[in-house]
Motif scaffolding. Sequence first.
Motif, PDB file in Angstrom:
ATOM      1  N   GLY A  46     -85.102 -36.784 -87.246  1.00  0.00           N
ATOM      2  CA  GLY A  46     -85.738 -38.065 -87.541  1.00  0.00           C
ATOM      3  C   GLY A  46     -84.770 -39.002 -88.235  1.00  0.00           C
ATOM      4  N   ARG A  47     -84.030 -38.457 -89.206  1.00  0.00           N
ATOM      5  CA  ARG A  47     -83.037 -39.276 -89.917  1.00  0.00           C
ATOM      6  C   ARG A  47     -81.893 -39.682 -88.987  1.00  0.00           C
ATOM      7  N   ILE A  48     -81.457 -38.766 -88.138  1.00  0.00           N
ATOM      8  CA  ILE A  48     -80.407 -39.083 -87.166  1.00  0.00           C
ATOM      9  C   ILE A  48     -80.864 -40.240 -86.269  1.00  0.00           C
ATOM     10  N   ASP A  49     -82.113 -40.199 -85.829  1.00  0.00           N
ATOM     11  CA  ASP A  49     -82.638 -41.275 -84.983  1.00  0.00           C
ATOM     12  C   ASP A  49     -82.640 -42.610 -85.717  1.00  0.00           C
ATOM     13  N   GLU A  50     -82.979 -42.591 -87.019  1.00  0.00           N
ATOM     14  CA  GLU A  50     -82.927 -43.823 -87.821  1.00  0.00           C
ATOM     15  C   GLU A  50     -81.501 -44.357 -87.890  1.00  0.00           C
ATOM     16  N   ILE A  51     -80.548 -43.466 -88.123  1.00  0.00           N
ATOM     17  CA  ILE A  51     -79.138 -43.866 -88.196  1.00  0.00           C
ATOM     18  C   ILE A  51     -78.692 -44.449 -86.862  1.00  0.00           C
ATOM     19  N   ASP A  52     -79.085 -43.795 -85.765  1.00  0.00           N
ATOM     20  CA  ASP A  52     -78.720 -44.302 -84.437  1.00  0.00           C
ATOM     21  C   ASP A  52     -79.252 -45.713 -84.215  1.00  0.00           C
ATOM     22  N   ARG A  53     -80.514 -45.951 -84.593  1.00  0.00           N
ATOM     23  CA  ARG A  53     -81.084 -47.300 -84.431  1.00  0.00           C
ATOM     24  C   ARG A  53     -80.285 -48.321 -85.238  1.00  0.00           C
ATOM     25  N   THR A  54     -79.923 -47.952 -86.458  1.00  0.00           N
ATOM     26  CA  THR A  54     -79.145 -48.859 -87.312  1.00  0.00           C
ATOM     27  C   THR A  54     -77.772 -49.114 -86.711  1.00  0.00           C
ATOM     28  N   LEU A  55     -77.121 -48.053 -86.222  1.00  0.00           N
ATOM     29  CA  LEU A  55     -75.800 -48.220 -85.603  1.00  0.00           C
ATOM     30  C   LEU A  55     -75.866 -49.151 -84.400  1.00  0.00           C
ATOM     31  N   ILE A  56     -76.889 -49.006 -83.593  1.00  0.00           N
ATOM     32  CA  ILE A  56     -77.041 -49.873 -82.418  1.00  0.00           C
ATOM     33  C   ILE A  56     -77.219 -51.328 -82.840  1.00  0.00           C
ATOM     34  N   GLU A  57     -78.081 -51.550 -83.835  1.00  0.00           N
ATOM     35  CA  GLU A  57     -78.284 -52.914 -84.329  1.00  0.00           C
ATOM     36  C   GLU A  57     -76.986 -53.501 -84.888  1.00  0.00           C
ATOM     37  N   LEU A  58     -76.257 -52.712 -85.668  1.00  0.00           N
ATOM     38  CA  LEU A  58     -75.001 -53.190 -86.247  1.00  0.00           C
ATOM     39  C   LEU A  58     -73.956 -53.436 -85.159  1.00  0.00           C
ATOM     40  N   TRP A  59     -73.895 -52.560 -84.168  1.00  0.00           N
ATOM     41  CA  TRP A  59     -72.973 -52.732 -83.045  1.00  0.00           C
ATOM     42  C   TRP A  59     -73.225 -54.078 -82.377  1.00  0.00           C
ATOM     43  N   GLN A  60     -74.495 -54.357 -82.088  1.00  0.00           N
ATOM     44  CA  GLN A  60     -74.848 -55.598 -81.407  1.00  0.00           C
ATOM     45  C   GLN A  60     -74.528 -56.814 -82.274  1.00  0.00           C
ATOM     46  N   GLU A  61     -74.812 -56.725 -83.558  1.00  0.00           N
ATOM     47  CA  GLU A  61     -74.503 -57.829 -84.466  1.00  0.00           C
ATOM     48  C   GLU A  61     -72.999 -58.056 -84.554  1.00  0.00           C
ATOM     49  N   ARG A  62     -72.236 -56.970 -84.664  1.00  0.00           N
ATOM     50  CA  ARG A  62     -70.785 -57.082 -84.759  1.00  0.00           C
ATOM     51  C   ARG A  62     -70.205 -57.728 -83.503  1.00  0.00           C
ATOM     52  N   ALA A  63     -70.693 -57.307 -82.341  1.00  0.00           N
ATOM     53  CA  ALA A  63     -70.190 -57.867 -81.079  1.00  0.00           C
ATOM     54  C   ALA A  63     -70.476 -59.358 -81.001  1.00  0.00           C
ATOM     55  N   GLU A  64     -71.661 -59.771 -81.407  1.00  0.00           N
ATOM     56  CA  GLU A  64     -72.007 -61.190 -81.372  1.00  0.00           C
ATOM     57  C   GLU A  64     -71.126 -61.994 -82.334  1.00  0.00           C
ATOM     58  N   LEU A  65     -70.919 -61.468 -83.532  1.00  0.00           N
ATOM     59  CA  LEU A  65     -70.058 -62.161 -84.500  1.00  0.00           C
ATOM     60  C   LEU A  65     -68.626 -62.260 -83.986  1.00  0.00           C
ATOM     61  N   SER A  66     -68.149 -61.208 -83.371  1.00  0.00           N
ATOM     62  CA  SER A  66     -66.792 -61.211 -82.835  1.00  0.00           C
ATOM     63  C   SER A  66     -66.649 -62.241 -81.716  1.00  0.00           C
ATOM     64  N   ARG A  67     -67.654 -62.303 -80.856  1.00  0.00           N
ATOM     65  CA  ARG A  67     -67.624 -63.316 -79.789  1.00  0.00           C
ATOM     66  C   ARG A  67     -67.629 -64.724 -80.384  1.00  0.00           C
ATOM     67  N   GLU A  68     -68.384 -64.919 -81.453  1.00  0.00           N
ATOM     68  CA  GLU A  68     -68.432 -66.228 -82.104  1.00  0.00           C
ATOM     69  C   GLU A  68     -67.080 -66.591 -82.715  1.00  0.00           C
ATOM     70  N   VAL A  69     -66.422 -65.632 -83.337  1.00  0.00           N
ATOM     71  CA  VAL A  69     -65.082 -65.872 -83.885  1.00  0.00           C
ATOM     72  C   VAL A  69     -64.143 -66.297 -82.765  1.00  0.00           C
ATOM     73  N   GLY A  70     -64.160 -65.561 -81.650  1.00  0.00           N
ATOM     74  CA  GLY A  70     -63.277 -65.887 -80.531  1.00  0.00           C
ATOM     75  C   GLY A  70     -63.553 -67.263 -79.959  1.00  0.00           C
ATOM     76  N   ALA A  71     -64.825 -67.588 -79.796  1.00  0.00           N
ATOM     77  CA  ALA A  71     -65.181 -68.903 -79.246  1.00  0.00           C
ATOM     78  C   ALA A  71     -64.759 -70.022 -80.196  1.00  0.00           C
ATOM     79  N   THR A  72     -64.963 -69.818 -81.483  1.00  0.00           N
ATOM     80  CA  THR A  72     -64.581 -70.825 -82.472  1.00  0.00           C
ATOM     81  C   THR A  72     -63.070 -71.008 -82.492  1.00  0.00           C
ATOM     82  N   ARG A  73     -62.349 -69.898 -82.429  1.00  0.00           N
ATOM     83  CA  ARG A  73     -60.885 -69.966 -82.445  1.00  0.00           C
ATOM     84  C   ARG A  73     -60.373 -70.697 -81.210  1.00  0.00           C
ATOM     85  N   MET A  74     -60.903 -70.365 -80.043  1.00  0.00           N
ATOM     86  CA  MET A  74     -60.431 -71.007 -78.810  1.00  0.00           C
ATOM     87  C   MET A  74     -60.830 -72.477 -78.762  1.00  0.00           C
ATOM     88  N   ALA A  75     -62.014 -72.812 -79.268  1.00  0.00           N
ATOM     89  CA  ALA A  75     -62.456 -74.213 -79.275  1.00  0.00           C
ATOM     90  C   ALA A  75     -61.586 -75.078 -80.169  1.00  0.00           C
TER      91      ALA A  75
END
Length: 116
Positions: A46-75
């Motif tokens: 159960g705890r592993i599943d909670e950690i997995d959900r958190t990791l997925i959410e953080l992964w998605q947030e990190r990817a979006e922030l990284s894309r925003e950094v790249g777009a801002t830098r290129m713009a």
Amino acid sequence: MEQNGGPAGAGATSNGSDAASSAGPENPGTGTTEPVAAARIAEIRGRIDEIDRTLIELWQERAELSREVGATRMASGGTRLVLSREQEILERFRSSLGADGTQLALLLLRAGRGPL
């Protein structure tokens, strides 16, 4: 797959016999017939599943922030990538997690910037 290499709840012992026939009914999905151990395994999972959900959410947030950094830098006329920053991230993960950390960092970087 469980750590023994077989499917979860397979019930086969090392001598090939069915564990359920000699030790009683197996708790589904835990790989054990012992109720206290099965309950602890379910609690840990159960705890592993909670950690997995958190990791997925953080992964998605990190990817979006990284894309925003790249777009801002290129713009602003900058480059698509800053290799020194990628090297810094790779080293951070490698020093903390070893070779697997390097692979994880490469996947994170790719999620944020796409393939090279």
